[in-house]
Design an enzyme around this catalytic site. Structure first.
Site, PDB file in Angstrom:
ATOM      1  N   ALA A  87      -1.999   6.291  23.400  1.00  0.00           N
ATOM      2  CA  ALA A  87      -1.675   5.163  22.526  1.00  0.00           C
ATOM      3  C   ALA A  87      -2.486   3.960  22.993  1.00  0.00           C
ATOM      4  O   ALA A  87      -2.527   3.675  24.189  1.00  0.00           O
ATOM      5  CB  ALA A  87      -0.188   4.847  22.601  1.00  0.00           C
ATOM      6  N   LYS A  88      -3.109   3.284  22.071  1.00  0.00           N
ATOM      7  CA  LYS A  88      -3.840   2.065  22.439  1.00  0.00           C
ATOM      8  C   LYS A  88      -2.836   0.916  22.327  1.00  0.00           C
ATOM      9  O   LYS A  88      -2.779   0.214  21.308  1.00  0.00           O
ATOM     10  CB  LYS A  88      -5.045   1.865  21.511  1.00  0.00           C
ATOM     11  CG  LYS A  88      -6.033   0.819  22.006  1.00  0.00           C
ATOM     12  CD  LYS A  88      -7.312   0.860  21.188  1.00  0.00           C
ATOM     13  CE  LYS A  88      -8.223  -0.307  21.489  1.00  0.00           C
ATOM     14  NZ  LYS A  88      -8.811  -0.287  22.832  1.00  0.00           N
ATOM     15  N   SER A  89      -1.988   0.818  23.347  1.00  0.00           N
ATOM     16  CA  SER A  89      -0.910  -0.171  23.308  1.00  0.00           C
ATOM     17  C   SER A  89      -1.277  -1.378  24.155  1.00  0.00           C
ATOM     18  O   SER A  89      -1.985  -1.259  25.161  1.00  0.00           O
ATOM     19  CB  SER A  89       0.385   0.440  23.835  1.00  0.00           C
ATOM     20  OG  SER A  89       0.302   0.617  25.234  1.00  0.00           O
TER      21      SER A  89
END
Ligand code: PPE
Length: 318
Positions: A158-160
């Site tokens: 996830a590109k969180s």
């Protein structure tokens, strides 16, 4: 890096002036890091501005949101169109685009129920991520003393926003010690990635990059380089890499939407190969820039025209 501000930002379906694109300090994301985002570029080509791998970036944004149980109140085609609209309304040609999806203002406490899912998209000029010389000269990096997120802690796929607290530790340490970037190892001590880039090395004519499970973001530039290597007939192995392979590699380079394809000249002050950009890195860089700047046919269908059919002249040179 200072932001080169433009006229408008897309916020929840409306175009608002750059200086008015604000959120409340009690928004959930400010306290708990509850945001996911994308970073992508558009490039100036002979046929006009083109967004690079737009559907793949939009898909990853929705995937990141899904992992965090965030329901984006728009469809992927609506977000894609909003990205293109944001580039157009600011009359940009070559630019970086930053879509963000975050839990907004509504309630306090870890439980995000009661907070809206807000979406904003900014597009602005962004030059060379690791400095103007980096693409030719390469950059000096260190192995970070900080480890990348362990599996089943913060999901690396996830590109969180929260993952970038780890990235900041890596980056600030590298800069403080006089390096351009840090390379993080994963929880087992195997090579993972840079603070904002995937990592590749070349040895004996073979390209190596860490696989999905080694706490990496599945970079879209990474996947582009893998495809270009296949086109060029260069063998690629996605496999775990021990730290010491970095030092004895013929070439090391990093990839990212911001960093593009950047050679690494040294790791921990040990010169890599001849201490300058190597031939495989150079071939891949050339192939990459030839596609994105429209000099060779877009056989992979990576480019989406920004202004096609739209009667707005782009701002030259940006
Ligand atoms: N790993 C990390 C941790 C990462 O942040 C990026 C992108 C990548 C790999 C490469 O992914 P891709 O862009 O899809 O090839 N980093 C973004 C943010 C950099 C920043 O400083 O902000 C980027 O390159 O846009």
């Amino acid at each position: 890096m200072a932001i080169d501000k433009v006229d408008h930002i897309w916020m929840n379906g409306k175009l608002v002036r750059w200086d008015d694109a604000k959120i409340h300090v009690m928004s959930h994301v400010v306290h708990y890091g509850s945001g996911v985002f994308e970073g992508m570029r558009a490039y100036e080509t002979p046929k006009g501005a083109a967004a690079f791998r737009l559907p793949e970036h939009v898909t990853r944004l929705f995937d990141s949101a899904k992992i965090y149980r965030m329901e984006i109140p728009y469809t992927p085609p609506q977000i894609s169109e909003a990205i293109l609209e944001t580039i157009r309304v600011n009359k940009l040609q070559s630019c970086y685009v930053r879509p963000v999806v975050y839990r907004g203002y509504g309630s306090i406490g870890v439980n995000p129920a009661g907070c809206p899912i807000d979406v904003a998209i900014a597009a602005f000029p962004w030059g060379k991520y690791l400095g103007p010389e980096a693409l030719e000269q390469g950059v000096a990096v260190r192995v970070a003393s900080w480890t990348r997120m362990a599996p089943n802690t913060f999901p690396a796929l996830a590109k969180s926003a929260a993952n970038y607290m780890n990235s900041q530790l890596i980056k600030m340490e590298a800069i403080a010690d006089g390096y351009a970037e840090g390379i993080a190892l994963d929880a087992r001590g195997l090579v993972s990635e840079g603070s904002g880039e995937n990592l590749f090395l070349v040895r004996g004519g073979v390209i190596y990059t860490p696989p999905m499970a080694d706490s990496v973001l599945l970079g879209i530039t990474r996947s582009s380089v893998l495809a270009l290597a296949a086109d060029l007939g260069i063998p690629v192995r996605e496999e775990s890499i021990p730290r010491e392979m970095l030092y004895i590699a013929d070439e090391v380079f990093m990839t990212g939407s911001a960093a593009e394809v950047t050679p690494i000249s040294s790791v921990d002050r040990i010169p890599i190969g001849k201490g300058a950009r190597g031939p495989v890195t150079r071939r891949l860089q050339e192939a990459f820039f030839d596609v994105i700047e429209g000099r060779r046919p877009d056989t992979h269908k990576w480019l989406t025209p920004v202004y096609e059919g739209v009667a707005v002249a782009g701002r030259a040179g940006k």
